[in-house]
Design an enzyme around this catalytic site. Structure first.
Site, short mmCIF file in Angstrom:
data_model
loop_
_atom_site.label_atom_id
_atom_site.label_comp_id
_atom_site.label_asym_id
_atom_site.label_seq_id
_atom_site.Cartn_x
_atom_site.Cartn_y
_atom_site.Cartn_z
N ASN A 194 0.85 -1.19 0.00
CA ASN A 194 0.00 0.00 0.00
C ASN A 194 0.89 1.24 0.00
OD1 ASN A 194 -1.46 2.26 1.00
ND2 ASN A 194 -3.08 0.89 1.67
N HIS A 203 0.84 5.95 1.77
CA HIS A 203 1.61 6.72 2.75
C HIS A 203 2.67 7.60 2.09
CE1 HIS A 203 -0.44 4.23 5.69
NE2 HIS A 203 -0.25 3.26 4.83
N HIS A 245 -5.81 3.67 -1.99
CA HIS A 245 -7.15 3.99 -1.51
C HIS A 245 -7.51 5.39 -2.01
CE1 HIS A 245 -9.91 4.29 2.33
NE2 HIS A 245 -10.55 4.60 1.22
N ARG A 250 -9.62 8.04 -1.38
CA ARG A 250 -10.56 8.49 -0.35
C ARG A 250 -11.44 9.61 -0.87
NH1 ARG A 250 -9.22 6.72 5.18
NH2 ARG A 250 -10.96 8.06 5.73
N ARG A 276 -7.29 12.81 0.59
CA ARG A 276 -6.21 13.29 1.47
C ARG A 276 -4.84 12.79 1.05
NH1 ARG A 276 -7.55 10.10 7.03
NH2 ARG A 276 -9.53 11.13 6.72
N GLU A 293 -8.84 0.46 -3.21
CA GLU A 293 -9.81 0.52 -2.10
C GLU A 293 -10.69 1.74 -2.29
OE1 GLU A 293 -7.62 0.88 1.49
OE2 GLU A 293 -6.44 -0.90 1.11
N THR A 317 -8.64 3.71 8.19
CA THR A 317 -9.84 2.87 8.23
C THR A 317 -9.94 2.16 9.58
OG1 THR A 317 -9.31 2.50 5.92
CG2 THR A 317 -11.14 1.24 6.82
N GLU A 353 -11.32 -9.21 2.67
CA GLU A 353 -10.06 -8.86 3.31
C GLU A 353 -10.37 -8.72 4.79
OE1 GLU A 353 -7.68 -5.70 1.64
OE2 GLU A 353 -6.60 -5.42 3.53
N HIS A 356 -4.10 -4.41 7.59
CA HIS A 356 -4.21 -3.28 8.50
C HIS A 356 -3.37 -3.50 9.75
CE1 HIS A 356 -5.61 0.39 10.28
NE2 HIS A 356 -6.14 0.69 9.11
N1 PXP Z 1 -6.01 -2.97 3.74
C1 PXP Z 1 -6.98 -2.02 3.82
C2 PXP Z 1 -8.34 -2.36 3.34
C3 PXP Z 1 -6.69 -0.73 4.30
O1 PXP Z 1 -7.66 0.19 4.37
C4 PXP Z 1 -5.36 -0.44 4.69
C5 PXP Z 1 -5.01 0.94 5.16
O2 PXP Z 1 -5.17 1.86 4.14
C6 PXP Z 1 -4.39 -1.45 4.57
C7 PXP Z 1 -4.75 -2.71 4.11
C8 PXP Z 1 -2.95 -1.21 4.95
O3 PXP Z 1 -2.86 -0.93 6.30
P1 PXP Z 1 -1.49 -0.45 6.94
O4 PXP Z 1 -1.14 0.86 6.30
O5 PXP Z 1 -1.81 -0.32 8.39
O6 PXP Z 1 -0.47 -1.49 6.64
#
Ligand code: PXP
Length: 265
Positions: free
Chosen positions: A9, A12, A45, A47, A51, A72, A103, A153, A216
């Site tokens: 992901n 960030h 994602h 959003r 953001r 996402e 989330t 998921e 997550h």
């Molecule tokens: N899976 C989903 C559905 C998420 O919303 C997120 C966070 O955006 C992640 C995975 C990744 O989570 P993390 O950044 O805590 O590793």
């Protein structure tokens, strides 16, 4: 054992970029590095409040990525129309609240059942497979199947909070999880139960014919627990990878700037 897919992901990276409203760090460079380094999938994602990831990022990432893109999104109609147009390899429906930092829980597949079923149909019309980001409960697995998803998921946030409160400096930081400031034996017992819930949900989902991902809060310390659950075939991980990259890259970054700012007296 089933093969595991690692979805990286990269939201960030866009968080950092948006903090200064510049194109640095470049999200497409993050895409390139993640793919070159072994990511099996890119997860982003879009959003509602934009953001971090922007519409143009999604478009560019989908067209340039060498690996599948898991997008996402919420069940907001305007977002779903954009997703249908952009055609990622898969859409993962997630709950979204404007005020949340990230989330916070799984989709409420019961309260929003009609809206979710409609969203899945809409995405299927554009030939986009759908995963639902849900809490690890038997009922949520059954409902996800009934609503027409191909995949679930499992939300591992609660497991990760428990694990980190037990095994890291988290309780001694400003971000200690207040409701989990409990005796260690209590945390251990809750951690066992949360792992059981994840495992049992994964087994049940599998029996129902759903593919199973998890994500997550997964990090370098706790990910091995997910690796032991055979039914989980995909992990989506962001924060811990990008956080680690700061320290694996900071030394070189400082050295390079020092070189550029050194004058021969
Ligand atoms: N899976 C989903 C559905 C998420 O919303 C997120 C966070 O955006 C992640 C995975 C990744 O989570 P993390 O950044 O805590 O590793």
């Amino acid at each position: 054992m089933n093969k595991m897919t690692l979805g990286v992901n990269i939201d960030h990276v866009a968080v950092l970029r948006e903090a200064r409203e510049v194109n640095d760090p470049d999200i497409l460079q993050a895409l390139y590095v993640a793919c070159e380094s072994g990511a099996d999938q890119i997860t982003i994602h879009l959003r509602e409040d934009r953001r971090h990831i922007q519409d143009l990022d999604v478009k560019n990432i989908i067209s340039l990525s060498k690996v599948p893109v898991n997008l996402e999104c919420s069940i907001n109609r305007e977002i779903l129309d954009i997703v249908s147009e952009l055609k990622p390899h898969r859409a993962t429906l997630v709950p979204e609240k404007r005020e949340e930092v990230t989330t916070e829980g799984g989709l409420d597949v019961f309260t929003y059942a009609d809206k979710i079923a409609y969203s899945i149909e809409l995405l299927h019309d554009s030939i986009i497979p759908v995963s639902l980001f849900v809490d690890p409960t038997m009922e949520a697995m059954e409902k996800s199947k009934e609503l027409g998803a191909e995949m679930v998921e499992l939300h591992t946030g609660h497991f990760a909070n428990l694990f980190n409160m037990l095994n890291s400096a988290l309780p001694h930081s400003n971000h200690s999880v207040k409701e989990l400031e409990l005796p260690r034996y209590e945390l251990s017992s809750r951690l066992e139960s949360s792992l059981e819930a994840i495992k049992n949900s994964a087994i049940h989902a599998n029996k129902l014919g759903l593919e199973v991902a998890a994500g997550h809060g997964l990090n370098y310390q706790n990910v091995h627990k997910m690796m032991q659950i055979e039914e989980i075939i995909e992990l989506n991980i962001g924060q811990s990878i990008i956080a680690r990259s700061v320290f694996s890259g900071l030394s070189d970054a400082v050295k390079e700037m020092k070189r550029l700012t050194t004058r021969n007296a």
